[in-house]
Design a protein around this motif. Structure first.
Motif, PDB file in Angstrom:
ATOM      1  N   ALA A  96      10.505   6.392  -1.318  1.00 15.21           N
ATOM      2  CA  ALA A  96      10.959   6.982  -2.576  1.00 15.21           C
ATOM      3  C   ALA A  96      10.057   6.568  -3.728  1.00 15.21           C
ATOM      4  N   GLY A  97       9.753   7.511  -4.595  1.00 13.00           N
ATOM      5  CA  GLY A  97       8.975   7.211  -5.789  1.00 13.00           C
ATOM      6  C   GLY A  97       7.474   7.247  -5.576  1.00 13.00           C
ATOM      7  N   THR A  98       7.023   7.549  -4.363  1.00 11.98           N
ATOM      8  CA  THR A  98       5.589   7.633  -4.111  1.00 11.98           C
ATOM      9  C   THR A  98       5.282   8.898  -3.322  1.00 11.98           C
ATOM     10  N   PRO A  99       4.049   9.428  -3.458  1.00 13.08           N
ATOM     11  CA  PRO A  99       3.650  10.595  -2.667  1.00 13.08           C
ATOM     12  C   PRO A  99       3.127  10.186  -1.285  1.00 13.08           C
ATOM     13  N   LEU A 100       3.283   8.934  -0.947  1.00  6.74           N
ATOM     14  CA  LEU A 100       2.802   8.409   0.336  1.00  6.74           C
ATOM     15  C   LEU A 100       3.617   8.969   1.505  1.00  6.74           C
ATOM     16  N   VAL A 101       2.929   9.310   2.582  1.00  8.51           N
ATOM     17  CA  VAL A 101       3.576   9.715   3.828  1.00  8.51           C
ATOM     18  C   VAL A 101       3.095   8.773   4.926  1.00  8.51           C
ATOM     19  N   VAL A 102       4.040   8.096   5.569  1.00  6.69           N
ATOM     20  CA  VAL A 102       3.727   7.192   6.669  1.00  6.69           C
ATOM     21  C   VAL A 102       4.222   7.826   7.966  1.00  6.69           C
ATOM     22  N   GLU A 103       3.319   7.916   8.931  1.00 11.71           N
ATOM     23  CA  GLU A 103       3.650   8.550  10.204  1.00 11.71           C
ATOM     24  C   GLU A 103       3.393   7.580  11.351  1.00 11.71           C
ATOM     25  N   PHE A 104       4.244   7.626  12.359  1.00 11.69           N
ATOM     26  CA  PHE A 104       4.099   6.764  13.533  1.00 11.69           C
ATOM     27  C   PHE A 104       3.577   7.598  14.702  1.00 11.69           C
ATOM     28  N   GLU A 105       2.547   7.062  15.338  1.00 16.43           N
ATOM     29  CA  GLU A 105       1.945   7.747  16.482  1.00 16.43           C
ATOM     30  C   GLU A 105       1.994   6.816  17.690  1.00 16.43           C
ATOM     31  N   ARG A 106       2.438   7.338  18.815  1.00 11.94           N
ATOM     32  CA  ARG A 106       2.626   6.516  20.011  1.00 11.94           C
ATOM     33  C   ARG A 106       1.500   6.723  21.012  1.00 11.94           C
ATOM     34  N   ASP A 107       0.902   5.598  21.454  1.00 12.75           N
ATOM     35  CA  ASP A 107      -0.072   5.609  22.546  1.00 12.75           C
ATOM     36  C   ASP A 107       0.584   4.880  23.718  1.00 12.75           C
ATOM     37  N   ALA A 108       1.327   5.647  24.532  1.00 18.97           N
ATOM     38  CA  ALA A 108       2.127   5.046  25.595  1.00 18.97           C
ATOM     39  C   ALA A 108       1.266   4.359  26.647  1.00 18.97           C
ATOM     40  N   SER A 109       0.136   4.934  26.990  1.00 23.38           N
ATOM     41  CA  SER A 109      -0.689   4.352  28.047  1.00 23.38           C
ATOM     42  C   SER A 109      -1.226   2.985  27.667  1.00 23.38           C
ATOM     43  N   SER A 110      -1.396   2.738  26.377  1.00 23.50           N
ATOM     44  CA  SER A 110      -1.876   1.429  25.913  1.00 23.50           C
ATOM     45  C   SER A 110      -0.756   0.580  25.329  1.00 23.50           C
ATOM     46  N   ALA A 111       0.474   1.114  25.331  1.00 27.20           N
ATOM     47  CA  ALA A 111       1.628   0.419  24.751  1.00 27.20           C
ATOM     48  C   ALA A 111       1.356   0.004  23.312  1.00 27.20           C
ATOM     49  N   LEU A 112       0.828   0.956  22.532  1.00 24.84           N
ATOM     50  CA  LEU A 112       0.500   0.719  21.136  1.00 24.84           C
ATOM     51  C   LEU A 112       1.272   1.684  20.243  1.00 24.84           C
ATOM     52  N   THR A 113       1.662   1.194  19.077  1.00 20.24           N
ATOM     53  CA  THR A 113       2.247   2.045  18.037  1.00 20.24           C
ATOM     54  C   THR A 113       1.284   2.066  16.859  1.00 20.24           C
ATOM     55  N   LYS A 114       0.860   3.263  16.483  1.00 23.28           N
ATOM     56  CA  LYS A 114      -0.043   3.404  15.342  1.00 23.28           C
ATOM     57  C   LYS A 114       0.776   3.757  14.109  1.00 23.28           C
ATOM     58  N   ILE A 115       0.465   3.090  13.014  1.00 22.68           N
ATOM     59  CA  ILE A 115       1.117   3.361  11.733  1.00 22.68           C
ATOM     60  C   ILE A 115       0.050   3.937  10.815  1.00 22.68           C
ATOM     61  N   VAL A 116       0.206   5.203  10.446  1.00 27.02           N
ATOM     62  CA  VAL A 116      -0.807   5.903   9.662  1.00 27.02           C
ATOM     63  C   VAL A 116      -0.232   6.288   8.308  1.00 27.02           C
ATOM     64  N   GLY A 117      -0.885   5.856   7.253  1.00 29.84           N
ATOM     65  CA  GLY A 117      -0.477   6.223   5.892  1.00 29.84           C
ATOM     66  C   GLY A 117      -1.447   7.217   5.300  1.00 29.84           C
ATOM     67  N   THR A 164      -1.254   2.098  -1.202  1.00 36.07           N
ATOM     68  CA  THR A 164      -1.339   3.328  -1.989  1.00 36.07           C
ATOM     69  C   THR A 164      -1.600   3.012  -3.462  1.00 36.07           C
ATOM     70  N   LEU A 165      -0.860   2.063  -3.999  1.00 33.93           N
ATOM     71  CA  LEU A 165      -1.029   1.694  -5.411  1.00 33.93           C
ATOM     72  C   LEU A 165      -2.433   1.174  -5.688  1.00 33.93           C
ATOM     73  N   MET A 166      -2.956   0.380  -4.767  1.00 32.48           N
ATOM     74  CA  MET A 166      -4.295  -0.171  -4.979  1.00 32.48           C
ATOM     75  C   MET A 166      -5.383   0.868  -4.741  1.00 32.48           C
ATOM     76  N   THR A 167      -5.083   1.867  -3.917  1.00 30.33           N
ATOM     77  CA  THR A 167      -6.023   2.979  -3.756  1.00 30.33           C
ATOM     78  C   THR A 167      -6.154   3.736  -5.066  1.00 30.33           C
ATOM     79  N   PHE A 168      -5.002   4.002  -5.721  1.00 28.96           N
ATOM     80  CA  PHE A 168      -5.057   4.654  -7.030  1.00 28.96           C
ATOM     81  C   PHE A 168      -5.857   3.807  -8.017  1.00 28.96           C
ATOM     82  N   GLN A 169      -5.615   2.495  -8.021  1.00 34.51           N
ATOM     83  CA  GLN A 169      -6.321   1.623  -8.951  1.00 34.51           C
ATOM     84  C   GLN A 169      -7.819   1.692  -8.727  1.00 34.51           C
ATOM     85  N   SER A 170      -8.228   1.749  -7.471  1.00 34.87           N
ATOM     86  CA  SER A 170      -9.648   1.858  -7.154  1.00 34.87           C
ATOM     87  C   SER A 170     -10.217   3.183  -7.648  1.00 34.87           C
ATOM     88  N   LEU A 171      -9.467   4.277  -7.473  1.00 36.57           N
ATOM     89  CA  LEU A 171      -9.912   5.587  -7.964  1.00 36.57           C
ATOM     90  C   LEU A 171     -10.078   5.558  -9.485  1.00 36.57           C
TER      91      LEU A 171
END
Length: 307
Positions: free
Chosen positions: A265-286, A124-131
């Protein structure tokens, strides 16, 4: 001789090909951001404000107009008030990782779901820096010469340009590491009272990593996110005063129907976890909602010099 017990024979069965060290080592990367630097005008959070765009009124007050000489008893004419508006639009920026259950459960070095989620803060911090760096390359005033290394003269030219525009200090200068190295090389031939002051630990504690030092009263930051110019032949750093650039962010409210959510805390970032049970994968989306824009073009100078 025969039947010796050799490592090569045991490797893959009784011996491991490699043993993982118990701590991961971060890949070399620029992690310095000016996200909280006071030189950036912060417009707050757009959540609940009815629009994704914040408009900044720029008005000619407090000395922008001067009084004229008027004879005693004569009427004074109206002076038109100069005003304009600048928009900063918040947009979505996102990053996703995906890790398998097997990769997660066999972790022994801290490379797991939680660590990937924590990493989103740095992204997130480096995304701001790029902007930010994608805005400061576009000031109308430009110093430097394409294909020519940055020099002390270029630095002074940028500072003089801001002085001539009556831009109040202190100024901040953001340079690509190549520009900074060329500037420091040019300093070796300089003589006189002006002195380059490298960043001390105390300065870094206040302003964060990325601060390279100070010259002639101007803070100098190095960032690899400084964009290229002239078809990749040059880099476009900048020098500007407070109020030249503004930023706005957005923080989503609690998301109905979502799974696990983390809001560091201290950032507007939202991290969400998404489950793909059929592939036994956990997705981490920021998700990060932010926007950066120029407020007053005359308050900044782009420094375009050789890559």
């Amino acid at each position: 001789m025969a039947n010796e017990v050799l490592f090569a024979d045991l490797s893959g069965s009784a011996r491991l090909a490699a043993v993982l060290h118990q701590e991961i080592v971060l890949k070399l990367a620029d992690r310095a951001s000016l996200h909280m630097h006071p030189s950036i005008l912060r417009l707050g959070n757009v959540a609940g404000r009815g629009s994704s765009t914040v408009q900044i009124p720029v008005v000619g007050l407090d000395g922008s107009d001067i009084m004229s000489s008027v004879a005693d008893g004569s009427a004074v004419s109206n002076t038109a008030l100069t005003e304009s508006g600048v928009n900063v639009t918040v947009a979505r920026h996102a990053l996703q990782y995906s890790i398998s259950d097997l990769a997660n459960l066999t972790d022994s070095v801290g490379l797991n779901v939680q660590r990937l989620a924590e990493s989103m803060v740095g992204s997130t911090l480096m995304t701001f820096q790029s902007l930010l760096c994608n805005v400061i390359d576009d000031f109308t005033q430009v110093v430097g010469t394409s294909g020519v290394d940055m020099s002390v003269d270029d630095f002074y030219s940028a500072q003089f340009a801001l002085t001539l525009q009556s831009v109040a200090g202190p100024y901040i200068c953001i340079l690509h590491p190549r520009q900074l190295a060329d500037f420091q090389a040019s300093l070796r031939a300089e003589a006189g009272p002006s002195q380059y002051v490298p960043a001390t630990q105390e300065m870094l504690n206040i302003h964060g990593p990325g601060l390279a030092g100070m010259f002639n009263g101007v803070q100098i930051f190095a960032s690899s996110k400084v964009v290229s110019a002239n078809a990749g032949a040059d880099r476009a750093g900048a020098m500007f005063g407070y109020g030249a650039v503004a930023m706005a962010e957005g923080s989503p409210y609690a998301i109905t129907g979502a799974g696990g959510i983390v809001q560091p805390a201290g950032t507007p970032l939202v991290v969400e976890f998404e489950r793909d049970a059929s592939s036994a994968l956990t997705k981490i989306v920021g998700n990060y909602y932010a926007g950066v824009a120029k407020v007053q073009d005359a308050m900044g100078v782009s420094i375009i010099t050789d890559l």
